[in-house]
Design a protein around this motif. Sequence first.
Motif, mmCIF file in Angstrom:
data_model
loop_
_atom_site.group_PDB
_atom_site.id
_atom_site.type_symbol
_atom_site.label_atom_id
_atom_site.label_comp_id
_atom_site.label_asym_id
_atom_site.label_seq_id
_atom_site.Cartn_x
_atom_site.Cartn_y
_atom_site.Cartn_z
ATOM 1 N N VAL A 42 65.847 17.759 -15.080
ATOM 2 C CA VAL A 42 64.713 18.686 -15.106
ATOM 3 C C VAL A 42 63.800 18.367 -16.282
ATOM 4 C CG1 VAL A 42 64.062 21.086 -15.541
ATOM 5 C CG2 VAL A 42 65.841 20.572 -13.893
ATOM 6 N N ALA A 43 64.437 18.100 -17.420
ATOM 7 C CA ALA A 43 63.672 17.850 -18.640
ATOM 8 C C ALA A 43 62.614 16.783 -18.420
ATOM 9 C CB ALA A 43 64.621 17.434 -19.757
ATOM 10 N N THR A 44 63.037 15.653 -17.865
ATOM 11 C CA THR A 44 62.087 14.557 -17.667
ATOM 12 C C THR A 44 61.141 14.836 -16.509
ATOM 13 O OG1 THR A 44 63.891 13.499 -16.463
ATOM 14 C CG2 THR A 44 63.441 12.707 -18.686
ATOM 15 N N LEU A 45 61.719 15.329 -15.405
ATOM 16 C CA LEU A 45 60.894 15.534 -14.211
ATOM 17 C C LEU A 45 59.840 16.620 -14.393
ATOM 18 C CD1 LEU A 45 63.648 15.212 -11.427
ATOM 19 C CD2 LEU A 45 61.847 13.570 -11.988
ATOM 20 N N ALA A 46 60.215 17.662 -15.102
ATOM 21 C CA ALA A 46 59.285 18.780 -15.256
ATOM 22 C C ALA A 46 58.397 18.627 -16.484
ATOM 23 C CB ALA A 46 60.061 20.079 -15.332
ATOM 24 N N GLY A 47 58.641 17.597 -17.242
ATOM 25 C CA GLY A 47 57.856 17.397 -18.446
ATOM 26 C C GLY A 47 58.184 18.370 -19.559
ATOM 27 N N LEU A 48 59.455 18.813 -19.555
ATOM 28 C CA LEU A 48 59.897 19.752 -20.585
ATOM 29 C C LEU A 48 60.716 19.019 -21.647
ATOM 30 C CD1 LEU A 48 61.108 22.605 -18.253
ATOM 31 C CD2 LEU A 48 59.438 22.945 -20.061
ATOM 32 N N LYS A 49 60.534 19.404 -22.883
ATOM 33 C CA LYS A 49 61.350 18.796 -23.928
ATOM 34 C C LYS A 49 62.567 19.686 -24.210
ATOM 35 C CE LYS A 49 57.978 15.944 -26.308
ATOM 36 N NZ LYS A 49 57.371 15.592 -27.592
ATOM 37 N N ARG A 50 63.215 20.045 -23.130
ATOM 38 C CA ARG A 50 64.406 20.902 -23.230
ATOM 39 C C ARG A 50 65.574 20.189 -22.595
ATOM 40 N NH1 ARG A 50 64.072 25.863 -26.121
ATOM 41 N NH2 ARG A 50 61.897 26.469 -26.141
ATOM 42 N N ASN A 51 66.771 20.410 -23.132
ATOM 43 C CA ASN A 51 67.917 19.790 -22.486
ATOM 44 C C ASN A 51 68.320 20.589 -21.243
ATOM 45 O OD1 ASN A 51 69.440 21.979 -23.339
ATOM 46 N ND2 ASN A 51 70.342 20.902 -25.053
ATOM 47 N N GLY A 52 69.184 19.991 -20.453
ATOM 48 C CA GLY A 52 69.576 20.599 -19.186
ATOM 49 C C GLY A 52 70.187 21.976 -19.342
ATOM 50 N N LYS A 53 71.026 22.074 -20.352
ATOM 51 C CA LYS A 53 71.688 23.357 -20.603
ATOM 52 C C LYS A 53 70.680 24.464 -20.839
ATOM 53 C CE LYS A 53 76.257 23.025 -22.564
ATOM 54 N NZ LYS A 53 77.041 23.303 -23.765
ATOM 55 N N SER A 54 69.720 24.136 -21.680
ATOM 56 C CA SER A 54 68.713 25.124 -22.041
ATOM 57 C C SER A 54 67.908 25.549 -20.811
ATOM 58 C CB SER A 54 67.803 24.562 -23.130
ATOM 59 O OG SER A 54 66.908 25.544 -23.582
ATOM 60 N N CYS A 55 67.577 24.562 -19.976
ATOM 61 C CA CYS A 55 66.796 24.852 -18.761
ATOM 62 C C CYS A 55 67.591 25.748 -17.820
ATOM 63 C CB CYS A 55 66.416 23.557 -18.041
ATOM 64 S SG CYS A 55 65.229 22.555 -18.940
ATOM 65 N N ARG A 56 68.846 25.388 -17.627
ATOM 66 C CA ARG A 56 69.683 26.165 -16.718
ATOM 67 C C ARG A 56 69.809 27.609 -17.217
ATOM 68 N NH1 ARG A 56 74.539 27.795 -17.507
ATOM 69 N NH2 ARG A 56 75.557 28.822 -15.761
ATOM 70 N N LEU A 57 70.065 27.732 -18.514
ATOM 71 C CA LEU A 57 70.238 29.054 -19.107
ATOM 72 C C LEU A 57 68.973 29.899 -18.951
ATOM 73 C CD1 LEU A 57 72.757 30.114 -20.639
ATOM 74 C CD2 LEU A 57 71.394 29.931 -22.704
ATOM 75 N N ARG A 58 67.852 29.270 -19.213
ATOM 76 C CA ARG A 58 66.587 29.997 -19.106
ATOM 77 C C ARG A 58 66.357 30.471 -17.672
ATOM 78 N NH1 ARG A 58 63.344 33.232 -22.007
ATOM 79 N NH2 ARG A 58 61.195 33.118 -21.297
ATOM 80 N N TRP A 59 66.649 29.583 -16.740
ATOM 81 C CA TRP A 59 66.447 29.919 -15.339
ATOM 82 C C TRP A 59 67.406 31.035 -14.915
ATOM 83 C CZ3 TRP A 59 63.211 29.558 -11.410
ATOM 84 C CH2 TRP A 59 63.685 29.830 -10.130
ATOM 85 N N VAL A 60 68.675 30.841 -15.204
ATOM 86 C CA VAL A 60 69.716 31.782 -14.752
ATOM 87 C C VAL A 60 69.545 33.163 -15.384
ATOM 88 C CG1 VAL A 60 72.189 32.271 -14.917
ATOM 89 C CG2 VAL A 60 71.419 30.040 -14.171
ATOM 90 N N ASN A 61 69.226 33.175 -16.654
ATOM 91 C CA ASN A 61 69.191 34.456 -17.360
ATOM 92 C C ASN A 61 67.832 35.141 -17.381
ATOM 93 O OD1 ASN A 61 71.903 34.473 -18.029
ATOM 94 N ND2 ASN A 61 71.567 33.420 -19.967
ATOM 95 N N TYR A 62 66.792 34.388 -17.057
ATOM 96 C CA TYR A 62 65.481 35.002 -17.247
ATOM 97 C C TYR A 62 64.481 34.760 -16.129
ATOM 98 C CZ TYR A 62 61.813 37.097 -20.064
ATOM 99 O OH TYR A 62 60.833 37.911 -20.534
ATOM 100 N N LEU A 63 64.476 33.573 -15.548
ATOM 101 C CA LEU A 63 63.396 33.231 -14.613
ATOM 102 C C LEU A 63 63.739 33.416 -13.139
ATOM 103 C CD1 LEU A 63 62.123 30.025 -16.444
ATOM 104 C CD2 LEU A 63 61.112 32.309 -16.514
ATOM 105 N N ARG A 64 65.017 33.464 -12.828
ATOM 106 C CA ARG A 64 65.423 33.615 -11.420
ATOM 107 C C ARG A 64 64.705 34.794 -10.793
ATOM 108 N NH1 ARG A 64 71.543 34.293 -11.880
ATOM 109 N NH2 ARG A 64 71.097 36.071 -10.569
ATOM 110 N N PRO A 65 64.152 34.605 -9.583
ATOM 111 C CA PRO A 65 63.358 35.686 -8.981
ATOM 112 C C PRO A 65 64.183 36.895 -8.561
ATOM 113 C CG PRO A 65 63.581 33.847 -7.468
ATOM 114 C CD PRO A 65 64.149 33.381 -8.759
ATOM 115 N N ASP A 66 65.467 36.709 -8.344
ATOM 116 C CA ASP A 66 66.285 37.830 -7.855
ATOM 117 C C ASP A 66 66.853 38.673 -8.979
ATOM 118 O OD1 ASP A 66 67.770 35.560 -8.525
ATOM 119 O OD2 ASP A 66 69.522 36.285 -7.458
ATOM 120 N N LEU A 67 66.402 38.433 -10.190
ATOM 121 C CA LEU A 67 66.941 39.219 -11.306
ATOM 122 C C LEU A 67 66.397 40.641 -11.291
ATOM 123 C CD1 LEU A 67 66.848 36.732 -14.316
ATOM 124 C CD2 LEU A 67 68.840 37.547 -13.066
ATOM 125 N N LYS A 68 67.275 41.557 -11.641
ATOM 126 C CA LYS A 68 66.877 42.960 -11.698
ATOM 127 C C LYS A 68 66.420 43.261 -13.123
ATOM 128 C CE LYS A 68 69.619 45.985 -9.571
ATOM 129 N NZ LYS A 68 70.783 46.897 -9.447
#
Length: 240
Positions: A42-68
């Motif tokens: 994701v880091a390279t493909l999305a142009g983010l300077k974040r490691n995979g762990k960080s991306c996954r965590l951000r998505w799972v804990n904050y960005l996922r659309p189904d979050l309440k």
Amino acid sequence: MYYQGVMSGVEEKWRKGPWTAEEDRLLVQHVNVHGEGRWNSVATLAGLKRNGKSCRLRWVNYLRPDLKRGRITPQEEALILDLHTRWGNRWSTIARSLPGRTDNEIKNYWRTHFKKKSKGASDESTKLRTRLLKRQKFQQEQRQRLMMQQNEADMKKLMSLLLEENQNKVGHMPLAMIERHQDKIYEEPQSLINPMILLNGCYDSPNMPVTPMNEDAGLWDGLWNLDEVHGPNFCAARAS
DNA sequence: AATGAAAGCAACCGCGAAGTA
DNA sequence: ATACTTCGCGGTTGCTTTCAT
């Protein structure tokens, strides 16, 4: 320092610290197109300077659309408490029973709301679990007793009808009664592990099935005193 | 109004399990 | 069978916000 990677001028491979709106946008865009998984790419493909762990965590804990969003409801709180007595600190397992809530969120909630309150939390947890098991056993016995009484009554009626039928040589077996009797044989006992049911002393959602508590509620006062966990005002506060 | 403490939360880290080459 | 990579989990840290004095 915690945010050294961000604050200092030293170039590091991966960015750390709080996510910016732009980073969020890039991550969401990437996941929408490519789906979840392969976080390291994701880091390279999305142009983010974040490691995979960080991306996954951000998505799972904050960005996922189904979050309440929003506060934990009293129902959810009760469920968290109950599931914690059963699973301990297995936050991801607990989170699976709370749609839209993350393990991180539940973990944080538990730590801030209950960890400190219950001195000797593990002792309390053990006590609660023991009480839970006793309660389950008691309820199962109650159901079996009732079922047996019902079956006994049905059988008596059935026998007298058969006797009567035998004497009259007419008529046929009351089908409804036989079906009811058969149902009893195959009937699954009401879920013993549904935490909402077990906690229904304080839970009153219209969407959830509720076991009749009034019959034996008194008996359970000693074994099921939520005040020990929530403090004396827990149920009262919830009712208001 | 100032300030210190407590609570809330986002994010990081280390580790182990699962998957893959 | 083994080494390497990826993923997911639980524990922890530290910043921000809220509350009490």
